[in-house]
Design a protein around this motif. Structure first.
Motif, PDB file in Angstrom:
ATOM      1  N   GLN A 352       0.829  -1.212   0.000  1.00  0.00           N
ATOM      2  CA  GLN A 352       0.000   0.000   0.000  1.00  0.00           C
ATOM      3  C   GLN A 352       0.858   1.255   0.000  1.00  0.00           C
ATOM      4  OE1 GLN A 352      -2.409  -0.883   3.456  1.00  0.00           O
ATOM      5  NE2 GLN A 352      -4.136  -1.510   2.172  1.00  0.00           N
ATOM      6  N   TYR A 353       2.013   1.228   0.686  1.00  0.00           N
ATOM      7  CA  TYR A 353       2.924   2.366   0.687  1.00  0.00           C
ATOM      8  C   TYR A 353       3.764   2.429  -0.590  1.00  0.00           C
ATOM      9  CZ  TYR A 353       2.163   3.477   5.638  1.00  0.00           C
ATOM     10  OH  TYR A 353       1.621   3.867   6.838  1.00  0.00           O
ATOM     11  N   GLY A 354       3.786   1.353  -1.367  1.00  0.00           N
ATOM     12  CA  GLY A 354       4.546   1.337  -2.610  1.00  0.00           C
ATOM     13  C   GLY A 354       6.044   1.384  -2.410  1.00  0.00           C
ATOM     14  N   GLY A 355       6.510   1.050  -1.197  1.00  0.00           N
ATOM     15  CA  GLY A 355       7.945   1.085  -0.932  1.00  0.00           C
ATOM     16  C   GLY A 355       8.526   2.474  -0.883  1.00  0.00           C
ATOM     17  N   ILE A 356       7.670   3.496  -0.706  1.00  0.00           N
ATOM     18  CA  ILE A 356       8.125   4.888  -0.740  1.00  0.00           C
ATOM     19  C   ILE A 356       8.512   5.359   0.663  1.00  0.00           C
ATOM     20  CG2 ILE A 356       7.410   7.278  -1.168  1.00  0.00           C
ATOM     21  CD1 ILE A 356       5.697   6.249  -3.452  1.00  0.00           C
ATOM     22  N   GLY A 357       9.764   5.733   0.836  1.00  0.00           N
ATOM     23  CA  GLY A 357      10.233   6.296   2.095  1.00  0.00           C
ATOM     24  C   GLY A 357       9.949   7.783   2.144  1.00  0.00           C
ATOM     25  N   TYR A 358       9.365   8.242   3.250  1.00  0.00           N
ATOM     26  CA  TYR A 358       8.860   9.623   3.290  1.00  0.00           C
ATOM     27  C   TYR A 358       9.574  10.505   4.308  1.00  0.00           C
ATOM     28  CZ  TYR A 358       6.086   7.366   6.990  1.00  0.00           C
ATOM     29  OH  TYR A 358       5.688   6.649   8.091  1.00  0.00           O
ATOM     30  N   TYR A 587      -5.881   6.245   8.598  1.00  0.00           N
ATOM     31  CA  TYR A 587      -5.188   5.353   7.673  1.00  0.00           C
ATOM     32  C   TYR A 587      -6.081   4.165   7.345  1.00  0.00           C
ATOM     33  CZ  TYR A 587      -1.890   2.291   5.432  1.00  0.00           C
ATOM     34  OH  TYR A 587      -1.269   1.485   4.511  1.00  0.00           O
ATOM     35  N   PRO A 588      -6.303   3.849   6.057  1.00  0.00           N
ATOM     36  CA  PRO A 588      -5.921   4.669   4.908  1.00  0.00           C
ATOM     37  C   PRO A 588      -6.645   6.007   4.941  1.00  0.00           C
ATOM     38  CG  PRO A 588      -7.481   3.010   4.227  1.00  0.00           C
ATOM     39  CD  PRO A 588      -7.130   2.698   5.653  1.00  0.00           C
ATOM     40  N   ILE A 589      -6.206   6.924   4.096  1.00  0.00           N
ATOM     41  CA  ILE A 589      -6.784   8.262   4.066  1.00  0.00           C
ATOM     42  C   ILE A 589      -7.999   8.235   3.144  1.00  0.00           C
ATOM     43  CG2 ILE A 589      -6.293  10.705   3.671  1.00  0.00           C
ATOM     44  CD1 ILE A 589      -3.287   9.981   3.965  1.00  0.00           C
ATOM     45  N   THR A 590      -9.174   8.515   3.697  1.00  0.00           N
ATOM     46  CA  THR A 590     -10.418   8.301   2.950  1.00  0.00           C
ATOM     47  C   THR A 590     -11.354   9.508   3.042  1.00  0.00           C
ATOM     48  OG1 THR A 590     -11.375   7.209   4.886  1.00  0.00           O
ATOM     49  CG2 THR A 590     -10.351   5.798   3.221  1.00  0.00           C
ATOM     50  N   PRO A 591     -10.949  10.663   2.531  1.00  0.00           N
ATOM     51  CA  PRO A 591     -11.862  11.806   2.569  1.00  0.00           C
ATOM     52  C   PRO A 591     -12.979  11.663   1.546  1.00  0.00           C
ATOM     53  CG  PRO A 591      -9.955  12.346   1.256  1.00  0.00           C
ATOM     54  CD  PRO A 591      -9.697  10.973   1.826  1.00  0.00           C
ATOM     55  N   LYS A 592     -13.969  12.524   1.661  1.00  0.00           N
ATOM     56  CA  LYS A 592     -14.995  12.650   0.635  1.00  0.00           C
ATOM     57  C   LYS A 592     -14.503  13.664  -0.403  1.00  0.00           C
ATOM     58  CE  LYS A 592     -18.248  10.107   2.621  1.00  0.00           C
ATOM     59  NZ  LYS A 592     -18.722   8.826   2.023  1.00  0.00           N
ATOM     60  N   LEU A 593     -14.661  13.326  -1.660  1.00  0.00           N
ATOM     61  CA  LEU A 593     -14.422  14.280  -2.738  1.00  0.00           C
ATOM     62  C   LEU A 593     -15.781  14.779  -3.200  1.00  0.00           C
ATOM     63  CD1 LEU A 593     -12.991  15.806  -4.965  1.00  0.00           C
ATOM     64  CD2 LEU A 593     -12.767  13.657  -6.238  1.00  0.00           C
ATOM     65  N   LYS A 594     -16.042  16.070  -2.992  1.00  0.00           N
ATOM     66  CA  LYS A 594     -17.327  16.668  -3.333  1.00  0.00           C
ATOM     67  C   LYS A 594     -17.181  17.498  -4.598  1.00  0.00           C
ATOM     68  CE  LYS A 594     -19.010  19.980  -0.703  1.00  0.00           C
ATOM     69  NZ  LYS A 594     -19.669  20.676   0.440  1.00  0.00           N
ATOM     70  N   TYR A 674      -2.968   6.268   0.378  1.00  0.00           N
ATOM     71  CA  TYR A 674      -2.259   5.688   1.518  1.00  0.00           C
ATOM     72  C   TYR A 674      -1.102   6.516   2.063  1.00  0.00           C
ATOM     73  CZ  TYR A 674      -5.099   1.658   0.498  1.00  0.00           C
ATOM     74  OH  TYR A 674      -6.170   0.831   0.288  1.00  0.00           O
ATOM     75  N   LEU A 675      -0.563   7.429   1.301  1.00  0.00           N
ATOM     76  CA  LEU A 675       0.390   8.394   1.818  1.00  0.00           C
ATOM     77  C   LEU A 675      -0.200   9.776   1.575  1.00  0.00           C
ATOM     78  CD1 LEU A 675       3.937   7.067   0.762  1.00  0.00           C
ATOM     79  CD2 LEU A 675       3.058   7.342   3.077  1.00  0.00           C
ATOM     80  N   PRO A 676       0.113  10.749   2.425  1.00  0.00           N
ATOM     81  CA  PRO A 676      -0.535  12.058   2.283  1.00  0.00           C
ATOM     82  C   PRO A 676      -0.201  12.722   0.955  1.00  0.00           C
ATOM     83  CG  PRO A 676       1.224  12.128   3.909  1.00  0.00           C
ATOM     84  CD  PRO A 676       1.014  10.702   3.590  1.00  0.00           C
ATOM     85  N   VAL A 677      -1.169  13.469   0.435  1.00  0.00           N
ATOM     86  CA  VAL A 677      -0.971  14.266  -0.773  1.00  0.00           C
ATOM     87  C   VAL A 677      -1.448  15.682  -0.498  1.00  0.00           C
ATOM     88  CG1 VAL A 677      -1.262  12.299  -2.330  1.00  0.00           C
ATOM     89  CG2 VAL A 677      -3.240  13.721  -1.776  1.00  0.00           C
ATOM     90  N   SER A 678      -0.795  16.660  -1.128  1.00  0.00           N
ATOM     91  CA  SER A 678      -1.340  18.011  -1.103  1.00  0.00           C
ATOM     92  C   SER A 678      -2.453  18.081  -2.147  1.00  0.00           C
ATOM     93  CB  SER A 678      -0.248  19.045  -1.368  1.00  0.00           C
ATOM     94  OG  SER A 678       0.374  18.827  -2.615  1.00  0.00           O
ATOM     95  N   THR A 679      -3.229  19.147  -2.139  1.00  0.00           N
ATOM     96  CA  THR A 679      -4.473  19.216  -2.896  1.00  0.00           C
ATOM     97  C   THR A 679      -4.290  18.835  -4.363  1.00  0.00           C
ATOM     98  OG1 THR A 679      -5.098  21.057  -1.459  1.00  0.00           O
ATOM     99  CG2 THR A 679      -6.449  20.675  -3.408  1.00  0.00           C
ATOM    100  N   PRO A 680      -4.949  17.785  -4.844  1.00  0.00           N
ATOM    101  CA  PRO A 680      -4.850  17.436  -6.269  1.00  0.00           C
ATOM    102  C   PRO A 680      -5.171  18.636  -7.158  1.00  0.00           C
ATOM    103  CG  PRO A 680      -5.906  15.651  -5.086  1.00  0.00           C
ATOM    104  CD  PRO A 680      -5.759  16.805  -4.112  1.00  0.00           C
ATOM    105  N   SER A 681      -4.465  18.743  -8.268  1.00  0.00           N
ATOM    106  CA  SER A 681      -4.581  19.943  -9.103  1.00  0.00           C
ATOM    107  C   SER A 681      -4.550  19.570 -10.578  1.00  0.00           C
ATOM    108  CB  SER A 681      -3.454  20.922  -8.764  1.00  0.00           C
ATOM    109  OG  SER A 681      -2.194  20.342  -9.031  1.00  0.00           O
TER     110      SER A 681
END
Length: 776
Positions: A352-358, A587-594, A674-681
């Motif tokens: 789920q993390y994709g092996g990405i070190g943050y 976790y996981p990060i599951t917001p609503k997209l409106k 699964y890892l934080p993202v800033s606002t999709p654009s």
């Protein structure tokens, strides 16, 4: 005053289309003009205050890039602290010591929020370092008699006259003064600071406190000649026990509302600074020091404040330190796939993390790159060390462990690392009882002396005997994958994470190659030069000069959010990420997209939306709502050893075939990652075979249209209410309203919270200027 390093710890139109394009994007309202010349200088993605002709061209060129002088293609931002006055017998670092020709911005650290929610640096007087202190006999520290105040602020303005391209900002907060402040006797007052100023005890936004602070910030920068405000709020995250332990009684109780308060604070500051700047004919800047840790950012939703900021300074340091037992670099550029702290949490082993070190600078940069142009991002560099003692295992200490038997008093920790002390901890904090806090914190000039086996003559000023001798040898080590140097003393088992010419040059190359805006340094007084006469390293500007030399002939920084061309026609369809779970429940990060359709056209079922999110998160975003969310293109796959290879994942989602979206209608889906993202654009929507941008992306060069029309929309007339029911005067787009004014509009009555002009009631949002008093 504040402690030397814990104050930072742990932690980017055509004239005819400009007004219409800004209208529904939230920048303008009907009947308010906005000069096309100024709009042409607005950075891509930067919010413009409705009804205000913001003088962007005073700071930015017609590409939206900051003007910093011919030999400054990238920023070099240095934090200058108020407490290195020399009055305590330790080496001074004054405005005269700043390499003014090598830097572009100076952030004064720190102002604080006083008990009445106002920006302050304490009471005036000869002991006030900011406004009253003097340094008789110190060359370069002579006061400018034309200024009505003394202290650091006098000297900063004196040297700015000689270096007019350099901008100064007042930085507010820091590690020690986010939730309180130090009074005139140096005693910390636990006032609540940012936490109580922006957020009420019940988690709601404290708009009154925010207004008080923002008004005082505007008055402060005008009084003392600053170019803007830098907010160092540590931290508006929902993660429990984040920030200074003394703040936990206030901050933890407000965790659910801190991010909303932060967003309201940034919006209010942006608007008040814009109004003041328009009146003064110059653009006032708003910036933040932002965390770089994936843990802290996980609790900051999608960092939706970036649109209000001229740029963000990433605190890409304090990634490893004595707050836990894992021994690693303070500020590595890249991940190496071996980070012991991440390995212990199975980050590398989780699909789920994709092996990405943050826990590295490259990850943090890409997090913010997901929502901002590269040129509105600056990476942070530490001019100080962090380190452990009694290190067990690892390679020359790297990725070893150093567990402490007990934690320092007041740390808020029950399990922590064994921090280096004594001669290996020159810039250490002290607890409330004056006891040394083990941290391995040293200015880089002292670390260079340790590396060379030199005991500098300054050690007596830090409480060490003149005949102090070093134990063991401090051998410099360097990992080219991490881009991280350190000192390893095998006899003492001491590990000190450092920066030097090699690592700083590599980070400067990274900035240039990726079009990044520049670098930010904490803090200038840690830099070094070699004093041949004394045979020791002392305070200097070697590292800052290295960055300046790398940047002075670099290509202009990246000024666009998207790496691919976007449509120039934009439609008013709003997208919002809401309902984030708090703290360790997220976790996981599951917001609503409106998705809200503010156009006059019905969107049929099957309408496709696309957007980008940062490669700092793996390419496994999805939804649980039948919208078919899927990643259709990736600039990077797999782990991130040696750095992420590209910036974006491109995502597609479609309205379900059975669900159309009428004008004014809203749909929601559950978005998963699964890892934080800033606002999709970089959003697009395909309507009847035509692709449109979304107005909310605040893109340069776009104009707002109605789908299928190719023309700008006309303002909708106000809806009449029941005759005689709305007793307040009708809202007028060209009128100015002070705070507390009631108007009627669209069959409702509205009350203004503060001064406004051109902001339409019902369109400013929950935290906007107009309070809905109900139907009439």
């Amino acid at each position: 005053m504040q402690s030397p390093t814990r104050t930072r710890a742990g932690a980017s139109l055509l004239a005819a289309g400009a007004a219409a394009a800004a209208l529904l994007a939230g920048m303008l309202s009907p009947g308010v003009s906005h000069a096309a010349s100024q709009e042409n200088c607005r950075p891509d993605g930067l919010y413009a205050t409705p009804g205000v002709d913001v003088p962007y061209c005073s700071v930015y060129d017609t590409e939206g890039r900051e003007k910093m002088g011919a030999d400054h293609q990238r920023r070099v931002i240095g934090y200058f602290t108020g407490w290195r006055t020399g009055k305590n017998g330790q080496p001074a670092y004054l405005a005269s010591d700043i390499p003014w020709d090598k830097v572009t911005h100076i952030n004064y650290a720190f102002g604080h929020i006083d008990s009445s929610h106002k920006l302050s640096v304490g009471a005036d007087g000869e002991k006030n370092a900011a406004t009253g202190m003097t340094w008789p006999g110190v060359t370069g520290a002579e006061m400018d008699p034309a200024l009505p105040y003394k202290g650091h602020f006098n000297l900063l303005n004196k040297f700015k006259k000689q270096h007019p391209d350099v901008k100064t900002l007042i930085s507010v907060g820091g590690w020690a003064e986010t939730g309180g402040y130090f009074d005139d006797n140096g005693v910390r007052v636990n006032s609540g600071g940012f936490y109580s100023m922006a957020t009420n005890a019940d988690g709601s936004v404290n708009q009154a406190g925010i207004n008080t602070f923002a008004d005082s910030a505007v008055a402060f920068i005008k009084k003392y000649g600053f170019n803007g405000v830098d907010i160092d709020y540590e931290y508006p995250t929902s993660m429990k026990d984040a920030g200074h332990p003394a703040d936990f009684p206030v901050s933890n109780a407000r965790r659910g509302g801190l991010n909303k308060g932060y967003a309201a604070l940034m919006k209010t500051l942006r608007e008040k600074l814009d109004r003041a700047g328009a009146a003064d004919g110059k653009h006032y800047m708003l910036t933040v020091a932002a965390p770089s840790s994936g843990y802290l950012l996980r609790g900051m939703e999608t960092f939706q404040v970036q649109k209000y900021l001229d740029y963000v300074n990433i605190m890409s340091y304090d990634l490893h330190g004595a707050w836990n037992e894992y021994v690693g670099p303070n500020a590595s550029l890249f991940d190496d796939g071996k980070d012991a702290e991440l390995a212990s949490a199975n980050v590398y082993g989780s699909a789920q993390y994709g092996g990405i070190g943050y826990l590295n600078t490259d990850w943090a940069y890409h997090y913010f790159r997901g929502s901002m142009p590269a040129g509105r991002i600056n990476i942070g560099l530490p001019y100080y060390t962090r380190g452990h003692k009694n290190v067990q295992g690892g390679t020359d200490g790297l990725w070893g462990k150093a567990a402490a038997a007990s934690c320092p008093a007041g740390s808020g920790l029950t399990k922590c690392g064994d921090g280096a002390v004594g001669i290996d901890n020159l810039w250490h904090d002290k607890d409330d009882n004056g006891k040394e806090s083990p941290a391995g914190s040293n200015p880089m000039w002292h670390a260079k002396n340790l590396e060379k086996g030199i005991v500098g003559d300054y050690v007596t000023q830090y409480g060490f005997p003149a005949d102090t001798r070093l134990t063991g040898t401090y051998v410099r080590k360097y990992d080219s994958t991490l881009v991280a140097p350190w000192l390893w003393n095998s006899e003492k088992k001491v590990f000190l994470s450092t920066e030097d010419e090699q690592s700083v040059a590599a980070k400067a190359d990274y900035v240039v190659d990726r079009g990044i805006g520049g670098t930010m340094v904490w803090e200038l007084a840690g830099d070094y030069d070699w004093n041949a006469a004394k045979g020791q390293y002392e305070i200097g500007d070697t590292l800052t000069t290295s960055m300046y030399e790398k940047f002075k002939s670099a290509a202009p920084y990246g000024a666009k959010k998207s790496n691919s061309p976007l449509p120039t026609d934009a439609v008013d369809i709003a997208v919002d990420f809401t309902e984030f779970k708090l703290g360790d429940s997220n976790y996981p990060i599951t917001p609503k997209l409106k998705i809200t359709n503010n156009t006059s056209a019905t969107l049929p079922g099957g309408t496709e939306f696309q957007f980008d999110y940062a490669t700092a998160a793996p390419a496994n975003a999805s939804d649980q709502s039948g919208f078919g969310t899927k990643v259709i293109k990736s600039d990077h796959t797999g782990g991130n050893t040696g750095g992420l290879k590209g910036d974006f994942h491109r995502v597609s989602l479609k309205l379900p075939a059975w669900q159309s979206l009428a004008p004014g209608g809203t749909v929601e889906l559950s978005f998963n990652y699964y890892l934080p993202v800033s606002t999709p654009s970089n959003w697009t929507v395909n309507i009847a075979g035509t692709a449109y941008a979304l107005a909310g992306d605040l893109g340069r060069g776009t104009k707002l249209v109605e789908p299928g029309s190719g023309s700008s929309p006309s303002p909708s007339p106000s809806e009449p209410g029941t005759p005689g029911a709305c007793t307040a005067p009708a809202w007028n787009a060209t009128s100015e309203y002070g705070g507390g004014v009631t108007v009627s509009h669209a069959s409702h009555q509205w009350k203004s919270k503060w001064w406004t002009k051109g902001e339409e009631p019902g369109r400013t949002g929950e935290w906007g200027v107009w309070q809905d008093l109900g139907a009439c």
